[in-house]
Design a protein around this motif. Structure first.
Motif, PDB file in Angstrom:
ATOM      1  N   ALA A 184      27.364  36.936  44.070  1.00 18.67           N
ATOM      2  CA  ALA A 184      27.104  36.808  45.333  1.00 18.67           C
ATOM      3  C   ALA A 184      24.979  36.779  45.272  1.00 18.67           C
ATOM      4  O   ALA A 184      25.002  36.447  46.411  1.00 18.67           O
ATOM      5  CB  ALA A 184      27.124  38.739  45.300  1.00 18.67           C
ATOM      6  N   GLU A 216      31.019  42.546  40.125  1.00 21.95           N
ATOM      7  CA  GLU A 216      31.925  41.905  40.173  1.00 21.95           C
ATOM      8  C   GLU A 216      32.087  41.922  38.757  1.00 21.95           C
ATOM      9  O   GLU A 216      33.601  41.743  38.079  1.00 21.95           O
ATOM     10  CB  GLU A 216      31.357  40.616  40.875  1.00 21.95           C
ATOM     11  CG  GLU A 216      30.903  40.784  41.400  1.00 21.95           C
ATOM     12  CD  GLU A 216      29.695  40.126  42.037  1.00 21.95           C
ATOM     13  OE1 GLU A 216      28.963  39.927  41.058  1.00 21.95           O
ATOM     14  OE2 GLU A 216      29.469  41.007  42.705  1.00 21.95           O
ATOM     15  N   ALA A 229      27.344  37.528  51.030  1.00 20.54           N
ATOM     16  CA  ALA A 229      26.904  38.270  50.220  1.00 20.54           C
ATOM     17  C   ALA A 229      28.365  39.063  49.825  1.00 20.54           C
ATOM     18  O   ALA A 229      28.448  38.999  48.664  1.00 20.54           O
ATOM     19  CB  ALA A 229      25.996  39.587  49.738  1.00 20.54           C
ATOM     20  N   LEU A 230      28.211  39.394  51.135  1.00 22.53           N
ATOM     21  CA  LEU A 230      29.961  40.183  50.507  1.00 22.53           C
ATOM     22  C   LEU A 230      31.140  39.253  50.537  1.00 22.53           C
ATOM     23  O   LEU A 230      32.185  39.725  49.764  1.00 22.53           O
ATOM     24  CB  LEU A 230      30.181  41.118  52.020  1.00 22.53           C
ATOM     25  CG  LEU A 230      31.249  42.590  51.889  1.00 22.53           C
ATOM     26  CD1 LEU A 230      31.212  43.324  50.768  1.00 22.53           C
ATOM     27  CD2 LEU A 230      31.975  42.474  52.990  1.00 22.53           C
ATOM     28  N   GLY A 231      30.768  38.972  51.120  1.00 17.38           N
ATOM     29  CA  GLY A 231      32.252  36.985  50.498  1.00 17.38           C
ATOM     30  C   GLY A 231      32.336  36.714  49.325  1.00 17.38           C
ATOM     31  O   GLY A 231      33.416  36.528  48.819  1.00 17.38           O
ATOM     32  N   ARG A 290      34.852  37.307  43.923  1.00 16.71           N
ATOM     33  CA  ARG A 290      34.927  37.472  42.689  1.00 16.71           C
ATOM     34  C   ARG A 290      33.704  36.784  42.472  1.00 16.71           C
ATOM     35  O   ARG A 290      33.652  36.056  40.934  1.00 16.71           O
ATOM     36  CB  ARG A 290      35.587  37.433  41.717  1.00 16.71           C
ATOM     37  CG  ARG A 290      36.468  38.459  42.134  1.00 16.71           C
ATOM     38  CD  ARG A 290      37.986  38.865  40.989  1.00 16.71           C
ATOM     39  NE  ARG A 290      38.028  39.879  41.214  1.00 16.71           N
ATOM     40  CZ  ARG A 290      38.792  40.415  41.596  1.00 16.71           C
ATOM     41  NH1 ARG A 290      39.633  39.495  42.968  1.00 16.71           N
ATOM     42  NH2 ARG A 290      40.497  41.627  41.775  1.00 16.71           N
ATOM     43  N   SER A 319      31.042  37.760  47.509  1.00 18.71           N
ATOM     44  CA  SER A 319      31.275  39.290  45.868  1.00 18.71           C
ATOM     45  C   SER A 319      33.110  39.306  45.995  1.00 18.71           C
ATOM     46  O   SER A 319      33.829  39.976  44.815  1.00 18.71           O
ATOM     47  CB  SER A 319      30.087  40.133  46.354  1.00 18.71           C
ATOM     48  OG  SER A 319      30.162  41.529  45.119  1.00 18.71           O
ATOM     49  N   THR A 320      33.341  39.981  47.493  1.00 19.61           N
ATOM     50  CA  THR A 320      34.736  40.047  47.587  1.00 19.61           C
ATOM     51  C   THR A 320      36.229  39.426  46.804  1.00 19.61           C
ATOM     52  O   THR A 320      36.644  39.519  46.260  1.00 19.61           O
ATOM     53  CB  THR A 320      36.268  40.382  48.369  1.00 19.61           C
ATOM     54  OG1 THR A 320      35.005  39.670  49.463  1.00 19.61           O
ATOM     55  CG2 THR A 320      34.489  41.673  48.945  1.00 19.61           C
TER      56      THR A 320
END
Lengths: 503, 184, 803, 115
Positions: B147, B165, B137-139, B144, B141-142
């Protein structure tokens, strides 16, 4: 035999079921509400059973206290369980009344149930490290709830909450370690037995102070309460009622348990410290409440002020004052939760909870006004409402101990509480203004008010039928302070080792 | 050329993924007697999944996995809790464990099979599930990406919510210190 | 249930239960609900009369039902002359006032149900207070009267004055009530009981607990002063006059404010011989008396005049008990009764006048006699009673008053002199404003403004004041009628009944009385001549303004305190917390250093070289996190420290820990890496420029060192001499026999303490749910921010007063 | 008594405390990560000096072994710490996206001048 684990397992399984269910719907709602009602029923059953003098002890995994974790439910624990499940039920029902199914956040129900699980575990556990785990369950669930439905404005007030509690957790973990080194055990009953001879060991004093800091953060004592007043108002109303009712009281409960059951009773300096911190908290926090001009802010500070009363009662440390503390906890949980809920109804009707822009509620919704009046005056400690009896006993205990200054402070804090409650009453209920709308068109506020009315009835019953509650509180206090009975019960569980006792 | 290299790389990662998972299983099974256990095995397995995601990309991995790791975690928790609750049916205390001793097994020699193992498997599932979920999820979302896929959004967020995002609301974007419009 | 119990239950319990009933019926019945409400005071009066008829010279009777026996508190009621006398006043006045209010509110009254319900609730609370046989029960009802009065004063709550007045009354009477509570608890603790019948029939232990008893007495009197509007609390009463006039007539002249008088009478036998009793009561009460009279003369609002004169009269009634002898005072009942007659009547009259003329300023009134002759006569009688003109009860009262005062002049030298001067002066002033009250309302020309507005009041409204005036006149002419009932209701030790007669002969009192009347008329004439121009209350005497300003200032003060405490500065929360923790724990360590020194001495022989080296490397890496500037470098440094910690675990013979730590460290670092990759590089550069001020950094460094030092000391202290029998040893022994596994750490995790593990994985699941929750934002439109369904998020943060 | 562990714990607590008192998100995050480890080490110190003892895997019951309980507690604490750390990372990420800053001082209107 397994009853003590029921108030922990029920929320856990409910949370899991709600998670698997996915989207909220009528079915999921009924499941959660049914479970909340069942939890309340179980807890009330535990209260009834413990009233007869029983102490429930359950060694998890059938291990006795010296190997594993035991859950111990005595009268105080059962009372706290009943209160937490009651407030949780009210919060759940209020949330259902407040918003339609499709607008409900799918994670709110599981997280709330996890929170209840953590709270209930705190009340049941008889083991210091398990208490740490319970706190962590409770805290992480509270972080998650705090940020769950937050928008960009709310979110930043979660940060200090999380930060301070993280620091507190690190201290708690260290304190667990120190306790293990000092007493070679983590079980409350065993600690009590092993600590009894070392009442004048400075290491025990330091440990006691460290524990005061750790639990003072959770309870919200004066220099440690900063995380609370700005973060609670960002919560959705039903959740904030649960937080306001239960979370700080968990800290008070643990202080009671630690100083009443676990540590030796001779730690006079720690008791004095608690009393002084309680006095400072009640006065400074009520001043914070007066400084606020919106309902949730005022009520949030009031939580702290009332915590001051309870901790002062612990600090006085006589059987009577401990009973007063328990009585006060019982009253406060119900009243404070319902005040938050009433505030929520008022907010919904007026569209805001900023007192400058509220009004007309007494004219348009007298029932809500009557409920608020009841609970607000109860909070201020006016007789014969529920808040009075605890306060009265605290005054009696304080005068018996010749703590005149602290009694004076508590009286002053009561007056200021009354003042700030009148502030809400005048601002939201009495002010008449053509510009303030009162949106009574939908039915939801009636349903919400009905939930509050239920809680108010409980609090009225506590106030008018004080005899029973006072007796229970005195009984609970006596049992809490009876360290030997607790130890005998907790260590009496033999479980797997019963057949082949090990030397 | 590069296609071949990336193919070899992917194959190597897959092999590694397989090996690490076998090792994790071994750690899980021997945990009761030697260093190891559900938590360690779960983390090892999760790290293997992360390696795999590095090789084939998060989107692709999601297509391959086809299930929500969060559900796996919840299932693991349910498994642990049910294992604990099972003795309640027989009137025994919560979390009491029962076991059987098996000998002469291939590869492992003798094995102790007990409800403790089921509990440990629950731990394993929880750890794999949540480690994967939050990493992915973090991967995403970061980077863009969204997530949560649509179905997960339905399950984990309210209809009125939006993914973070996107651009944040106007008010926060301008300056956090400006007072909110309802006051001015 | 015998007759007495039945009567008490009817008189007290019925209205208490009836009050919500009236509120409920109000919606259905509208303004007719008043007739339902009237039933309750009528029943109470009947029941109390029945009781009074049977009282004779009977000593006190106690009626009791259990309530909270654990606290020694029951629904215990004391039926004696005093409680019956006050109870009858309350219930009889209740009948008249409710009857009056039915017409006063009129047919189209809104919220008549609420009004009457609160009135009946108030009456019940009053009856409870006067009959209570336990100081605590008395307090319970005492505060209940305060709440009812709060609601009644604020009945017209859309006016700001009503809200302010109600708040003042509640705060003053509520907080002085708390003083009463503390006093009651003190009495209870010293004497072992709070029951009045027991207290009254025994002696208080003055020898052992003299100072405590004095404190208790002062606190009880504080409660009485607050309720009866004595100096310095007198200001709330005039502001409470924003209530509808029936409320003023009932609560603020006839009954509630007399609770202070009642309490003083109740505790009279207990405390009369205490040293400060006479000087305290005498000084405060007589000063209040003269102050109230002067303020009444200086006021123009009809209700304010009456309110201040009530303050004055209450001062007299309380001071009267102050000067009394040990075996009881004479004629107190007469004074109280007299005041009820004229003041209750006058309040209703004033309400009718204001209702009819639409004006309450006495300077703008006049010439109403022709329009309202019945009311004019009633006013004449009532005003004459207030002034003490012969033929009214007021005259009798004044005669007795003067007689008593001359007695006091002999007994108490300085105080007696002061009291005499006050009484004489007050009487003069009282005559003046009594005359003014009648003459300036009813005589003279009628202003045109009134002529336009005037509408005649109904006869029902005028009846109750006429009845009261009639009583004042009738009993004034035939005072002998009062003898028997007053004698019957007298309570031993409190009051000694006196034979009353109209004519006492040519006595000193009569002479003074005549002089007073003459001087009073003179004062009135002076006022008329100067057109009352000098009649402005000086600012120094406006205690109410000072009180409101004080509340305002206090609110400002709380805002400042909250700011000084840094309650709204989240970045300061953690430093405060840490400073407190370090100060408390570290301070205690230092304090007990002599006793702990042995434990804290480091054992140099035990230092292990390899561990020391690894520890030093970890410390170095951590310092790297502190001093390195780039995020990546810090992260690397942190990673190194983490992996070295794994090695440290290995050195500590903890293979499971080392494995776990290495894996957790990896995953955590990956997460942090993902986060850092998203943060803009520009932010990293910007942060160096905005580090906190050096002084603040120094403070933080000191805190950090304090925490570190304290923890080191704690660890050294407890590991130097650990408990000889840790339970871990037992676990190690039993891991194979009982848990059937050789890895003790794992058996603890899944078996011995499996519940912790269940909790721990629950934490993991919750944490990841929390993470998922953070990935979605609840977004509101600007419109919703302005008036969202749940109000603005974080409302109030932006509303700090500085903006 | 294990002097080196005690001192190391002290250093870790000091560094962590100093870091969490900073304003930068990154430093605060690192501070809390170190804090968790430091608390774990406090627990570890309670298992006594490991010199001459074996790990808590019972292969030879007669050999002296270290106390396994603190290790088990640390394992639990590490896992909990991991969950909380993950949450904190997400919270900081969200704060950054919402408030467009990586500095806690920017979150709250802070009159830096009069402090």
């Amino acid at each position: 035999m397994n009853w003590p684990v029921a108030p922990i397992l029920l929320p856990l399984f409910t949370a899991l079921a709600a998670l698997f269910w996915g989207r909220p719907g009528v079915g999921r709602r009924s499941l959660v509400a049914g479970s909340a009602a069942a939890q309340l029923a179980v807890s009330l059953g535990l209260v009834c059973a413990t009233l007869e003098g029983r102490i429930f002890v359950l060694g998890l995994g059938a291990w006795p206290a010296r190997f594993g974790i035991v859950l111990v439910v005595d009268l105080l624990s059962a009372l706290m369980l009943a209160l937490s499940t009651l407030v949780a039920l009210a919060s759940v029902l209020y949330a259902y009344a407040e918003s339609p199914t499709r607008a409900e956040h799918p994670l709110r129900a599981p997280l709330t149930q996890f929170l209840v699980m953590g709270i209930n575990l705190t009340f049941c556990t008889g083991d210091l490290f398990n208490l740490f785990v319970a706190f962590e369950i409770m805290l992480i669930a509270s972080y998650a709830l705090l940020t769950l439905e937050a928008d960009d404005w709310d979110i930043k007030h979660a940060f200090p909450y999380v930060g301070i509690n993280l620091f507190g957790s690190a201290l708690f973990l260290s304190a667990c370690g120190l306790t293990y080194a000092l007493f070679g055990t983590l079980n409350f009953a065993q600690i009590a037995l092993r600590a009894a001879p070392c009442a004048d060991d400075p290491r025990l004093w330091v440990l006691a102070l460290l524990l005061i800091v750790v639990f003072g953060i959770k309870a919200g004592l004066f220099p440690l309460y900063y995380w609370l007043p700005n973060s609670y108002p960002t919560l959705p109303i039903p959740t904030s009622a649960l937080f306001a009712g239960m979370l700080t009281k968990v800290g008070v409960y643990v202080l009671l348990r630690i100083f009443g059951t676990v540590l030796p009773h001779e730690l006079a300096f720690a008791h004095t410290l608690l009393a002084v911190m309680g006095g400072a908290t009640m006065l400074l926090a009520v001043m914070g409440a007066i400084a606020r001009n919106f309902i949730r802010g005022i009520l949030s500070f009031h939580i702290l002020s009332q915590i001051g009363f309870m901790v002062l009662a612990i600090g006085l440390f006589t059987p009577l004052s401990v009973a007063a503390c328990i009585l006060y906890i019982i009253h406060h949980i119900v009243v404070k939760s319902s005040l938050f809920l009433i505030g929520g109804v008022a907010m919904r009707l007026n569209g805001t909870d900023d007192l400058e822009r509220m009004g007309n509620l007494w004219k348009r919704t007298p029932w809500l006004g009557a409920l608020f009046l009841c609970q607000a005056l109860s909070l201020a400690g006016l007789p014969p409402l529920s808040g009075f009896w605890g306060k009265y006993l605290i005054v009696v205990a304080g005068l018996e101990q010749a703590q005149y200054a602290l009694v004076a402070v508590s009286i002053l804090a009561s007056i200021l509480t009354l003042f700030s409650m009148v502030k809400i009453w005048n601002g939201a209920f009495w002010t008449g203004s053509d510009r303030v709308p009162v949106r009574t068109s939908d039915w939801r506020w009636r349903a919400m008010t009905a939930v509050v009315a239920g809680l108010t009835c409980v609090s009225l019953a506590i106030g008018l039928g004080a005899e029973g509650v006072v007796q229970i509180a005195i009984e609970a206090a006596e049992r809490l302070l009876d360290q030997h009975a607790y130890a005998d019960a907790a260590l009496g569980f033999l479980g797997k080792t019963a057949a082949n006792p090990i030397p | 050329m590069s296609g071949l290299r990336s193919y070899i790389f992917k194959a190597a990662v897959r092999l590694l993924f397989f090996l690490v998972n076998v090792f994790a299983l071994y750690l899980l099974l021997r945990g009761h007697n030697l260093p190891g256990g559900g938590f360690i095995a779960g983390l090892a397995s999760a790290i293997a999944l992360v390696l795999l995601s590095l090789a084939i990309g998060l989107e692709e991995l999601h297509r391959v996995m086809r299930f929500d790791p969060m559900r796996m975690a919840a299932a693991g928790l349910a498994m642990a809790a049910v294992t604990g609750a099972a003795p309640l049916l027989f009137g025994r205390p919560f979390l009491e464990h029962f076991d059987a001793h098996l000998t002469g097994l291939p590869l492992l020699g003798e094995l102790h099979v007990g409800t403790a193992l089921a509990f440990d498997i629950g731990v394993f599932l929880v750890v794999v599930g949540i480690a994967c979920k939050i990493m992915f999820a973090l991967g995403k979302s970061t980077q863009r990406l969204r997530a949560l896929v649509a179905e997960e959004e339905r399950r984990y967020s309210a209809p009125v919510e939006q993914p973070i995002e996107e651009e944040p609301p106007i008010r926060a974007a301008t300056n956090p210190s400006t007072p909110s419009p309802h006051v001015s | 249930m015998d007759a007495t119990e039945l009567c008490v239950a009817l008189a007290l319990g019925l209205p208490l239960l009836g009050s919500p009933l009236i509120a409920l019926a109000g919606r259905r019945l509208g303004s007719r609900v008043g007739w339902l409400a009237l039933a309750f005071p009528l029943i109470s009066t009947g029941a109390l009369l029945t009781l009074a008829a049977g009282v004779g010279r009977m000593p006190r009777r106690v009626v009791e039902w259990p309530w909270i026996p654990t606290l020694g508190l029951n629904l215990s009621f004391l039926v004696d002359g005093l409680s019956l006398f006050f109870g009858l006043i309350v219930s009889a006045m209740g009948c008249l006032v409710v009857f009056h209010a039915i017409f006063y509110l009129g047919r189209d009254a809104k919220h008549a149900g609420r009004f009457h319900a609160t009135m009946v609730l108030f009456m019940a609370a009053m009856l409870g207070t006067v009959f209570a046989n336990h100081l605590l029960l008395l307090f319970v009802f005492w505060e209940l009267t305060g709440i009812a009065s709060f609601l009644l004063i604020g009945f017209l709550h859309e006016q700001k004055e009503a809200r302010v007045g109600a708040r003042q009354a509640l705060l003053v009477t509520g907080s002085t009530g708390l003083a009463l509570l503390v006093g009651a608890v003190l009495v209870q603790q010293v004497s072992g009981t709070g029951r009045l019948d027991a207290l009254l029939s025994a002696q208080l232990p003055w020898e052992q607990h003299g100072s405590l008893l004095t404190a208790a007495m002062l606190l009880l009197l504080l409660g009485a002063f607050g309720k009866s509007a004595q100096l310095p609390f007198h200001f709330w009463l005039p502001n409470a006059m924003t209530a509808p006039t029936p409320v003023s007539a009932y609560l603020h002249s006839a009954t509630m404010v007399k609770l202070g008088v009642f309490l003083v009478a109740r505790i009279y036998p207990l405390f009369v011989e205490a040293e400060p009793w006479a000087p305290l009561l005498g000084t405060i009460a007589f000063t209040t008396m003269i102050l109230g009279a002067v303020l009444a003369l200086l006021s123009h609002d009809l209700k304010a005049i009456l309110a201040y004169s009530t303050v004055s009269q209450l001062g007299y009634l309380i001071g009267y008990y102050g000067l009394g002898p040990a075996d009881g005072v004479e004629c107190d009942y007469l004074h109280i009764l007299n005041h009820v007659f004229y003041k209750g009547g006058l309040f209703m009259i004033v309400g009718i006048v204001a209702h009819a003329a639409g004006i309450r300023d006495i300077r703008q009134l006049g010439g109403l006699f022709g329009r309202m002759p019945l009311l004019g006569v009633a006013t004449l009688v009532a005003a004459a009673t207030m002034a003490g003109i012969p033929g009214t009860t007021g005259f009798l009262s004044k005669e007795m008053m003067l007689k008593e005062i001359f007695g006091a002049l002999r007994d108490h030298d300085a105080l007696g002199l002061y009291a005499t001067a006050c009484v004489a002066l007050t009487s003069v002033v009282k005559v003046a404003f009594s005359v003014r009250l009648f003459a300036n309302i009813f005589l003279g020309p009628m202003p045109s403004r009134i002529q336009r507005h005037f509408h005649a009041p109904s006869i029902g409204m005028q009846l109750p004041p006429a009845i009261l005036a009639g009583c004042a006149l009738g009993l004034g002419l035939f005072p002998g009628v009062l003898d028997a009932p007053l004698r019957a209701l007298a309570v031993e030790g409190v009051n000694r009944p006196q034979h009353l007669s109209l004519w006492h002969g040519f006595t000193l009192e009569l002479a003074v009385s005549s002089l007073v009347v003459a001087l009073g008329f003179g004062l009135y004439w002076l006022g008329e001549r100067t057109r009352w121009r000098w009649h402005i209350i000086p600012r120094a005497l406006r205690f109410d303004l000072a009180f409101e300003a004080g509340l305002e200032a206090f609110s400002g003060f709380t805002v400042r305190v909250t700011r000084v405490l840094r309650s709204d500065r989240p970045v300061d929360y953690l430093p405060i917390l840490i400073a407190f923790a370090v100060g408390l724990v570290g301070g205690t360590l230092l304090w007990n250093l002599p006793r702990l020194a042995g434990l804290l001495m480091p054992d140099w022989t035990a230092v292990h070289p390899l561990r020391t080296m690894v520890a030093a490397l970890i410390a170095l890496a951590l310092v790297g996190v502190l001093v390195l500037r780039s995020w990546t470098a810090q992260l690397l440094s942190l990673g190194v420290a983490g992996f070295l910690t794994c090695f440290y675990f290995v050195l500590y013979r903890a293979p499971d820990l080392a494995l776990t730590q290495i894996l957790v460290e990896t995953v955590t670092l990956l997460l942090v890496l993902l986060l850092l990759a998203r943060f803009p590089r520009s932010a990293q550069a910007g942060e160096e420029a905005r580090r906190p001020a050096p002084l603040r950094r120094l403070f933080h460094a000191l805190l950090a060192l304090g925490v570190g030092g304290t923890v080191t000391a704690l660890v050294l202290m407890v590991t130097a001499d650990p408990h000889p029998e840790p339970i871990g040893r037992g676990l190690l022994e039993q891991t194979i026999p009982l848990a059937k596994g050789s890895n003790a750490v794992n058996t603890i995790l899944v078996d011995f303490r499996g519940f912790d593990t269940l909790g721990e994985i629950t934490v993991l699941v919750i944490a990841s749910l929390g993470c998922l929750g953070l990935l979605m934002r609840y977004k509101r439109t600007p419109e919703e921010y302005r008036q969202g369904p749940l109000g603005p998020p974080g409302a109030g943060f932006a509303n700090e007063p500085e903006e | 008594m294990s002097l080196e562990t005690a001192v190391l714990v002290g250093v870790m607590f000091s560094v962590a405390t100093y870091l969490v008192l900073q304003r930068s998100f990154v430093r605060i995050l690192f501070g809390f990560l170190i804090l968790t480890n430091a608390a774990n080490l406090v627990l570890l110190a309670m298992s006594g000096r490991p010199d001459g003892k074996r790990g808590p895997v019972v292969l030879d019951p007669s050999a002296p072994m270290v106390d396994p309980l603190p290790q088990a507690l640390i394992l639990t604490a590490i896992v909990i710490g991991f969950g909380v750390a993950a949450y904190l990372v997400f919270l900081l990420y969200r704060l950054f996206l919402d408030q467009k800053t990586t500095n806690a001082a920017d979150l709250y209107e802070e009159p830096e001048s009069n402090s």
